[in-house]
Design an enzyme around this catalytic site. Sequence first.
Site, PDB file in Angstrom:
ATOM      1  N   GLY A  53     -45.426  78.963  44.035  1.00  0.00           N
ATOM      2  CA  GLY A  53     -46.759  78.382  44.120  1.00  0.00           C
ATOM      3  C   GLY A  53     -46.903  77.678  45.455  1.00  0.00           C
TER       4      GLY A  53
ATOM      5  N   SER B 183     -49.300  75.722  48.211  1.00  0.00           N
ATOM      6  CA  SER B 183     -50.530  74.934  48.297  1.00  0.00           C
ATOM      7  C   SER B 183     -51.042  74.765  49.718  1.00  0.00           C
ATOM      8  CB  SER B 183     -50.282  73.548  47.704  1.00  0.00           C
ATOM      9  OG  SER B 183     -49.333  72.836  48.496  1.00  0.00           O
TER      10      SER B 183
ATOM     11  N   GLY C  97     -49.166  72.905  51.707  1.00  0.00           N
ATOM     12  CA  GLY C  97     -48.455  71.693  52.081  1.00  0.00           C
ATOM     13  C   GLY C  97     -47.031  71.971  52.523  1.00  0.00           C
TER      14      GLY C  97
ATOM     15  N   CYS D 263     -52.771  69.620  34.107  1.00  0.00           N
ATOM     16  CA  CYS D 263     -52.812  70.753  35.033  1.00  0.00           C
ATOM     17  C   CYS D 263     -51.451  71.435  35.119  1.00  0.00           C
ATOM     18  CB  CYS D 263     -53.263  70.291  36.412  1.00  0.00           C
ATOM     19  SG  CYS D 263     -53.292  71.606  37.661  1.00  0.00           S
TER      20      CYS D 263
ATOM     21  N   CYS E 191     -56.544  66.297  42.326  1.00  0.00           N
ATOM     22  CA  CYS E 191     -56.745  67.448  43.200  1.00  0.00           C
ATOM     23  C   CYS E 191     -58.207  67.826  43.388  1.00  0.00           C
ATOM     24  CB  CYS E 191     -55.959  68.640  42.657  1.00  0.00           C
ATOM     25  SG  CYS E 191     -56.333  69.088  40.950  1.00  0.00           S
TER      26      CYS E 191
END
Length: 389
Positions: free
Chosen positions: A9, A11, A13, A100, A196
């Site tokens: 996953g 993002s 970042g 989430c 988020c």
Amino acid sequence: MTKRRVVVGMSGGVDSSVTAWLLKEQGYDVVGLFMKNWEDDDDGEYCSTRQDWIDVVSVADLIGIDVEAVNFAAEYKDRVFAEFLREYSAGRTPNPDVLCNAEIKFKAFLDHAMSLDAEMIATGHYARVRERDGRFELLKAFDHTKDQSYFLHRLNQAQLSKTMFPLGEIPKTKVREIAAQIGLPNAKKKDSTGICFIGERPFRDFLNRYLPTKPGPMKTPDGKVIGEHIGLAFYTFGQRKGIGLGGSKDGSGEPWFVAAKDIASNTLYVVQGHDHPWLLSRQLVAGNVSWVAGEPPADGFSCGAKTRYRQADAACSFGRPALGRADGERFSLTFDDAQWAVTPGQSAVLYDGEICLGGGIIEFAATGQPGQTAPAAAAGHAGALAEAR
């Protein structure tokens, strides 16, 4: 020999980027997956989805992996955001990042990854998974200052068995060093903070887009009206800023804090002083429980618990209130020392040393000195707490 496929996953970042690089270096067949969990067409001023995707593509090109984007916005609104609004409407303060993780990042994302013939998924979370005797344990990260097991406590055995946390053994400072050494284009990118889908916008402004204001009285513990609130949903326990009493000369002159909500009368209770009795709790009841091992600890078990992220583990004993339910939906905690501003809607997460056991959503916390209990949105659970004592 066929390489094991891991879907990471990503993002945009630093943490998820280094995660992907580490796994590629270890010989895995790495595929990056960028999750879009919020439709931000009207939120360009605050949301960074477009730039995040650009960063993901740049990192993927640098380290030599394939990457794709998938839209989970519909699932997010149905499974996470709708619950977020329901909780705030009921006067509680939810933690959508916990939900989430359980519903999107380790359910919808995991399912999609398996459709790509992945053996495992990986994320840039700071936590660890350990297999012992055929069971999987969720552990705190080596870097306790960045540990994120609190947000992951609702993961189950099936999810953990397919999950890798490569950063769990690495301090954050080392992650930044790696990013710089390998020349990641986002090496100096700031860590994301806050919820988020809200981004950097003022929280109250965002919430007001979905929930109407409903003014009501702001009272002291003795019932004196000293102001007006704009709606109980817009305040949380322990809140000091933004309650409109900064210049009040009433009382002791100490700062004012939100201490309780009475939903029936639409009253917000405020107190003066950080250590006011209405802000201190030694017992709580939590519901909507989830246990990493699939079963709760034994009644009377001594453990540590967090009632908010980054809090030090607080020593407590675990109990199972006799609520007439056979499914173990609730538990109680009795703390050795009083805890500050225990907030309904937040998660109470249990630990046995480094091991995260699971937890539940706080429904009620007993506050005040003997004979003095603050009204609360979950006042109906007071009887349950009495049984837990």
